[in-house]
Design an enzyme around this catalytic site. Structure first.
Site, PDB file in Angstrom:
ATOM      1  N   LYS A 291       0.731  -1.164  -0.086  1.00  0.00           N
ATOM      2  CA  LYS A 291      -0.083  -0.054   0.042  1.00  0.00           C
ATOM      3  C   LYS A 291       0.746   1.380  -0.117  1.00  0.00           C
ATOM      4  O   LYS A 291       1.846   0.967   0.404  1.00  0.00           O
ATOM      5  CB  LYS A 291      -0.940   0.010   1.118  1.00  0.00           C
ATOM      6  CG  LYS A 291      -1.845  -1.005   1.342  1.00  0.00           C
ATOM      7  CD  LYS A 291      -2.916  -0.864   2.512  1.00  0.00           C
ATOM      8  CE  LYS A 291      -3.779  -2.031   2.794  1.00  0.00           C
ATOM      9  NZ  LYS A 291      -4.767  -1.669   1.533  1.00  0.00           N
TER      10      LYS A 291
ATOM     11  N   ARG B  89      -9.743 -12.054   1.922  1.00  0.00           N
ATOM     12  CA  ARG B  89     -10.610 -12.948   1.418  1.00  0.00           C
ATOM     13  C   ARG B  89      -9.699 -14.346   1.364  1.00  0.00           C
ATOM     14  O   ARG B  89     -10.427 -15.276   1.349  1.00  0.00           O
ATOM     15  CB  ARG B  89     -11.120 -12.615   0.000  1.00  0.00           C
ATOM     16  CG  ARG B  89      -9.887 -12.390  -1.108  1.00  0.00           C
ATOM     17  CD  ARG B  89     -10.552 -11.506  -2.173  1.00  0.00           C
ATOM     18  NE  ARG B  89     -10.645 -10.090  -1.819  1.00  0.00           N
ATOM     19  CZ  ARG B  89     -11.243  -9.138  -2.671  1.00  0.00           C
ATOM     20  NH1 ARG B  89     -11.333  -9.419  -3.948  1.00  0.00           N
ATOM     21  NH2 ARG B  89     -11.593  -8.035  -2.135  1.00  0.00           N
TER      22      ARG B  89
END
Ligand code: BES
Ligand code: ZN
Ligand code: ZN
Length: 489
Positions: free
Chosen positions: A271, A345
């Site tokens: 990020k 996920r």
């Protein structure tokens, strides 16, 4: 903070702060008249001079001048009577507690005004919580309110209100546990910390057991998605799968699944550094699940719960999983990694496999899953997806009452095209800039078996607030705990 109720003559209540709620159009409530008289009409004078307008959550306070046993009287606005909702009761109590805090009051008595005593307790504990940080010197100005009680008319009402207070106290502690976990940084709230909290719960609560699975065991179980994320962090900060069980009786068996990424750097798909520190909150789902589990077990809910928290850091390094890797999950399905930043996920998929293997057929998962959810719904509503509308509606209905609002998004099968991979059963992330939150849900749905009812709640925007909103202070919220308690206790 102690929560309780009492009965008695309002003119005789001895307290630091006596709080009376007023509607906008009916300012001088009957119970206020006698107090106003004792105080030489100074309240009604302030009201007629429009010094105070009773918009929802607005407050004004008056000194008791030694004429009342109460040191001060606070009026809190409820807005127009026709617009009244449960939420306004929470806001009124929250606002009253903020006044108490600013005046350094130690106790507060709130005059009951309708059927929303429980919501008053909720608003009170939401207003009272404060994350104090970790300064060397504790800030002496931050005095906590010690006691919040509701003034009712009769002894019978008092018995009812005290029951609610008992329940609210349990929920208060559960929300505090969750908020602290999210507010504390990732060097403190590690996967081991989360596992320890869960084990403590099992030690101190009847009918609760806890099992913690480490990296090697998870690997043996075939939890490839979880291990892919964990392998980048495990050398330093060991990852854990935490399974909690509560046997409360009855036939219903409910599964709670929480994303517990204690820090999400993005991994190899790193990020940008701007704002990255917020990613200490990426275990918000785990906090909600742990908090709700604690509250339901302590309230002796007559259901059975299996909760599973998949917890690890998501870090870049020589051991990290990489874009292009093909991962095999516990159910044999394969995933091609597009972004290592779609790690939630990856860990949740195996947690969903695991919990269904345990025979759970009704599941709610909580996850700070997608930035897209924050972009589309802001910090007001969580993203909500379900494969069973009846189950989904039961949740939505309760969440509207608790004020932990959600907004349903679709799971049409056409969205599956966005996750098509040439080399595996699925991509972990769409390469198109489309339907970010829905594709998160669609990915998870691949791990839901036939016959399993499932709700997925994306709390990326609601678990942690950047500004004070309604009766929620900025930072961690514990979003979902109050709804789960209402739904299952
Ligand atoms: N933990 C983030 C999602 C998030 C973002 C939560 C902002 C709270 C606030 C998640 O793991 C993530 O990085 N998601 C990616 C998804 C993408 C790679 C498919 C995102 O939102 O960009
Ligand atoms: Zn991520
Ligand atoms: Zn994440």
């Amino acid at each position: 903070m102690k929560l309780s109720s009492l009965s008695g003559n309002i003119n005789q209540i001895k307290t630091d702060l006596l709080v009376i709620a007023v509607y906008k159009e009916k300012l001088v409530a009957p119970e206020l008249k006698s107090i106003d008289k004792i105080l030489n009409n100074k309240i009604s004078r302030a009201l007629t001079s429009k010094e105070f307008i009773a918009d929802k959550g607005k407050t004004i306070y008056f000194d008791g001048d030694g004429k009342l046993k109460a040191k001060r009287v606070v009026l809190v606005g409820l807005g127009e009577k026709g617009n009244y909702t449960n939420d306004i009761a929470r806001l009124a109590a929250y606002a009253a507690v903020k006044v108490a805090r600013s005046l350094k009051a130690q106790d507060l008595v709130f005059k009951a005004f309708n059927d929303n005593n429980y919501e008053l307790f909720e608003g009170a504990f939401l207003g009272e919580y404060e994350f104090k940080g970790m300064h060397k010197k504790i800030n002496g100005n931050n005095k906590q309110l010690e006691s919040f009680s509701i003034l009712v008319k009769t002894e019978k009402e008092k018995t009812g209100a005290n029951k609610l207070a008992k329940k609210a106290l349990v929920v208060q502690n559960a929300v505090k546990l969750a908020k602290d976990m999210v507010n504390l940084p990732s060097n403190i709230v590690t996967p081991s910390y989360i596992a320890k909290e869960a084990q403590n719960l099992a030690k101190t609560t009847a009918k609760v057991s806890c099992k913690v699975i480490g990296f090697e065991e998870a690997k043996k179980l075939g939890m490839g998605g979880f291990c892919a994320v964990a392998q980048g962090a495990n050398n330093y900060q060991p990852a854990k799968v935490v399974i909690l069980k509560y046997v409360g009786g009855g036939k219903e068996k409910i599964g709670l699944v929480g994303k517990g990424i204690t820090f999400d750097s993005g991994g190899i798909s790193i990020k940008q550094s701007n704002g990255m520190k917020e990613m200490k909150t990426d275990m918000g789902g785990a906090a909600t699940v742990l908090g709700a589990f604690k509250a339901l077990a302590e309230l002796k809910a007559k259901i059975n719960i299996t909760a599973i928290i998949a917890t690890t850091e998501n870090m870049p390094g020589g051991h990290s999983y990489k874009p292009g890797d093909i991962i095999t999950h516990m159910n044999g399905k394969t995933t091609e990694i597009d972004s290592t930043d779609a790690e939630g996920r990856m860990v949740l998929s195996d947690a969903l496999c695991y919990i269904q293997k345990e025979g759970v057929k009704k599941i709610i998962d909580y996850a700070t899953l997608t930035g897209a959810c924050l972009i589309s719904l802001g910090e007001i509503r969580s993203g909500f997806m379900t494969n069973n509308q009846k189950f989904g509606d039961s949740y939505i209905k309760v969440s509207e009452k608790t004020g932990e609002k959600v907004w349903q998004l679709p799971l049409d099968e056409e969205y599956d095209d966005l996750l098509k991979s040439d080399v595996a059963d699925s991509l972990n992330n769409t390469t198109k800039k489309q339907a970010g939150t829905v594709t998160g849900g669609k990915f998870l749905q691949k791990f839901i078996e036939k016959g399993t009812e499932w709700i997925h709640i994306d709390i990326a925007g609601t678990a942690y607030l950047s500004t004070n909103t309604r009766y929620l202070d900025k930072n961690a919220t514990g979003h979902g705990i109050r709804t789960l308690v209402e739904l299952f206790s």
